[in-house]
Design a protein around this motif. Structure first.
Motif, PDB file in Angstrom:
ATOM      1  N   PRO A  37       0.816  -1.229   0.000  1.00 45.40           N
ATOM      2  CA  PRO A  37       0.000   0.000   0.000  1.00 45.40           C
ATOM      3  C   PRO A  37       0.844   1.272   0.000  1.00 45.40           C
ATOM      4  O   PRO A  37       0.409   2.310  -0.519  1.00 45.40           O
ATOM      5  N   ARG A  38       2.037   1.194   0.558  1.00 45.95           N
ATOM      6  CA  ARG A  38       2.890   2.380   0.597  1.00 45.95           C
ATOM      7  C   ARG A  38       3.279   2.827  -0.810  1.00 45.95           C
ATOM      8  O   ARG A  38       3.459   4.015  -1.068  1.00 45.95           O
ATOM      9  N   LEU A  39       3.418   1.870  -1.721  1.00 46.95           N
ATOM     10  CA  LEU A  39       3.736   2.230  -3.104  1.00 46.95           C
ATOM     11  C   LEU A  39       2.567   2.945  -3.769  1.00 46.95           C
ATOM     12  O   LEU A  39       2.764   3.842  -4.600  1.00 46.95           O
ATOM     13  N   LEU A  40       1.359   2.552  -3.419  1.00 42.80           N
ATOM     14  CA  LEU A  40       0.178   3.239  -3.947  1.00 42.80           C
ATOM     15  C   LEU A  40       0.173   4.689  -3.485  1.00 42.80           C
ATOM     16  O   LEU A  40      -0.109   5.609  -4.266  1.00 42.80           O
ATOM     17  N   GLU A  41       0.509   4.910  -2.227  1.00 48.88           N
ATOM     18  CA  GLU A  41       0.547   6.275  -1.685  1.00 48.88           C
ATOM     19  C   GLU A  41       1.595   7.129  -2.394  1.00 48.88           C
ATOM     20  O   GLU A  41       1.455   8.353  -2.489  1.00 48.88           O
TER      21      GLU A  41
END
Length: 236
Positions: free
Chosen positions: A122-126
């Motif tokens: 999810p951090r990559l999505l952010e």
């Protein structure tokens, strides 16, 4: 799924892998552990076609890939994630991921696969619009793994995912690798840290001087006094 039989490989006159045999069944997670410079990375490079084998054979999903090109091996879904980050620093997270889907089959499903990568990380999505150079070390490692998954992967080889990262970041990276393994992906991991490998792998192969000298579960290897003393610094 992967069968390595009596593989010998190296660089010039140097033989780094000296007749290694191992099997990684579909849906399992195996790990190679041992000191630096003893052939673990060279074995991954031989499997992925980056280093030519001197002798022996490598079979993937029933097909002999011993003399296959890197491109053909990747097209079969066998993806090698090398040491370090090796991301494109001036490209965004999304652009780096897109480059991972460079084969025709992977490109067709790139949008779906990118969504899966963002679900795992999810951090990559952010940070999808950020340039890779602005990411933390742990985020770049996640990006490197995510880019590998974009290649329509069925079998992933990850070389030293904890290298150079703080322990708390390593915990996070390993949680996501566990999630990938639990999804059914077949994984071959290279790791110096025996405890880390034992927390993830179904079977661990101890590599010394280019040979597998011991194989077993993490529990079996950690119960071995000599291994604890040599690799964990625990004297009894």
């Amino acid at each position: 799924m992967l069968e390595v039989k009596d593989v010998v490989a190296g660089y010039g006159a140097t033989i780094a892998v000296q007749g290694i045999s191992l099997s990684v069944p579909q849906g399992s997670c195996a790990a190679l552990v041992g000191p630096n410079g003893h052939g673990k990375t060279t074995l991954l490079r031989a499997i992925s076609g980056l280093v030519r084998t001197r002798s022996g054979s490598i079979t993937f999903d029933g097909e002999d890939i011993t003399r296959s090109t890197v491109e053909k091996i990747v097209e079969r879904g066998l993806i090698h994630m090398p040491q370090g980050d090796l991301v494109f620093p001036d490209m965004t997270v999304e652009e780096n991921l897109t480059l991972g889907a460079f084969t025709k089959a992977a490109a067709q499903g790139a949008k779906t696969r990118m969504g899966e990568v963002f679900e795992i990380f999810p951090r990559l999505l952010e940070r999808r619009t950020q340039r890779a150079r602005t990411l933390s070390g742990g985020e770049r490692r996640m990006l490197a793994i995510g880019r590998g998954l974009m290649g329509d992967a069925r079998f992933i080889m990850i070389d030293e995912p904890s290298l150079g990262l703080a322990p708390v970041i390593v915990d996070e990276v390993y949680r996501q690798i566990r999630r990938i393994a639990d999804s059914g992906m077949t994984v071959l991991l290279v790791e110096e840290n025996v405890n880390r490998a034992a927390s993830l792998a179904d079977v661990i192969h101890l590599v010394e001087n280019g040979e597998i000298v011991r194989s077993g579960s993490g529990e079996e290897l950690l119960a071995d006094r000599a291994i604890r003393e040599t690799y964990l610094g625990v004297a009894e």
